[in-house]
Design a protein around this motif. Sequence first.
Motif, PDB file in Angstrom:
ATOM      1  N   GLY A  13       0.814  -1.210   0.000  1.00 53.42           N
ATOM      2  CA  GLY A  13       0.000   0.000   0.000  1.00 53.42           C
ATOM      3  C   GLY A  13       0.841   1.251   0.000  1.00 53.42           C
ATOM      4  O   GLY A  13       0.557   2.211  -0.726  1.00 53.42           O
ATOM      5  N   THR A  14       1.914   1.240   0.771  1.00 54.83           N
ATOM      6  CA  THR A  14       2.826   2.391   0.814  1.00 54.83           C
ATOM      7  C   THR A  14       3.540   2.567  -0.524  1.00 54.83           C
ATOM      8  O   THR A  14       3.648   3.671  -1.038  1.00 54.83           O
ATOM      9  CB  THR A  14       3.858   2.207   1.946  1.00 54.83           C
ATOM     10  N   ALA A  15       3.997   1.464  -1.101  1.00 50.68           N
ATOM     11  CA  ALA A  15       4.710   1.544  -2.380  1.00 50.68           C
ATOM     12  C   ALA A  15       3.796   2.061  -3.492  1.00 50.68           C
ATOM     13  O   ALA A  15       4.230   2.855  -4.324  1.00 50.68           O
ATOM     14  CB  ALA A  15       5.259   0.167  -2.761  1.00 50.68           C
ATOM     15  N   LEU A  16       2.533   1.653  -3.485  1.00 49.49           N
ATOM     16  CA  LEU A  16       1.618   2.106  -4.529  1.00 49.49           C
ATOM     17  C   LEU A  16       1.102   3.515  -4.272  1.00 49.49           C
ATOM     18  O   LEU A  16       0.606   4.168  -5.188  1.00 49.49           O
ATOM     19  CB  LEU A  16       0.454   1.137  -4.677  1.00 49.49           C
ATOM     20  N   ALA A  17       1.235   3.996  -3.034  1.00 51.76           N
ATOM     21  CA  ALA A  17       0.770   5.349  -2.710  1.00 51.76           C
ATOM     22  C   ALA A  17       1.821   6.414  -3.004  1.00 51.76           C
ATOM     23  O   ALA A  17       1.516   7.596  -3.067  1.00 51.76           O
ATOM     24  CB  ALA A  17       0.370   5.429  -1.235  1.00 51.76           C
ATOM     25  N   THR A  18       3.060   5.983  -3.183  1.00 54.57           N
ATOM     26  CA  THR A  18       4.139   6.951  -3.413  1.00 54.57           C
ATOM     27  C   THR A  18       4.530   6.951  -4.872  1.00 54.57           C
ATOM     28  O   THR A  18       4.503   5.925  -5.532  1.00 54.57           O
ATOM     29  CB  THR A  18       5.376   6.612  -2.557  1.00 54.57           C
ATOM     30  N   GLN A  19       4.875   8.077  -5.337  1.00 53.85           N
ATOM     31  CA  GLN A  19       5.341   8.223  -6.722  1.00 53.85           C
ATOM     32  C   GLN A  19       6.510   9.194  -6.701  1.00 53.85           C
ATOM     33  O   GLN A  19       6.330  10.363  -6.444  1.00 53.85           O
ATOM     34  CB  GLN A  19       4.223   8.742  -7.619  1.00 53.85           C
ATOM     35  N   GLU A  20       7.690   8.674  -6.919  1.00 50.19           N
ATOM     36  CA  GLU A  20       8.865   9.545  -7.024  1.00 50.19           C
ATOM     37  C   GLU A  20       8.891  10.203  -8.385  1.00 50.19           C
ATOM     38  O   GLU A  20       8.470   9.606  -9.373  1.00 50.19           O
ATOM     39  CB  GLU A  20      10.151   8.717  -6.890  1.00 50.19           C
TER      40      GLU A  20
END
Length: 160
Positions: free
Chosen positions: A151-158
């Motif tokens: 969930g954290t990985a899909l919520a962040t966008q570098e």
Amino acid sequence: MTEATTGRTESIDGVVVPVPDGWEVVDQPGLSLTVAGPAGTAVADGTTFRPSLSAIVVDAADDADIRLLGTEAVAAAMSVADDVHVVAYDLWPLPDGTTGRRLEFTYQAGPVPLCVRQWVALRGGEVVTLTATCDVAHLTQVGPVLEHLAGTALATQETR
């Protein structure tokens, strides 16, 4: 319940994955990024297994469709082993208002029964696939950690 993190993250192609305490980044050929937890006893004979979360990011075709990508994920899961059991295939809401797909399946890998959760999302012209694996014996303990990481990985966008 989620695993405490040190604030350390690893990123690949704009996907940021937190690294929980006691977990490490491991090199897995063919995968963009893999973090693995400590080994736990998976079966009565003492066999151990490390939970993990892997990320793969590839360019999406111009006509990429999440429905087709999800169907392809199910087909790929069914080819992993002869005894694959699909437990769930869900729409997965993403922070940008779109939906991805989440697939959960189990199978026997040697002496170890495994549970695999896979999330597929279209983001900014790329297909992001996150695959979490843990032994069934530790699913109630590790499953929430893996959900949090995904969930954290899909919520962040570098920005790249």
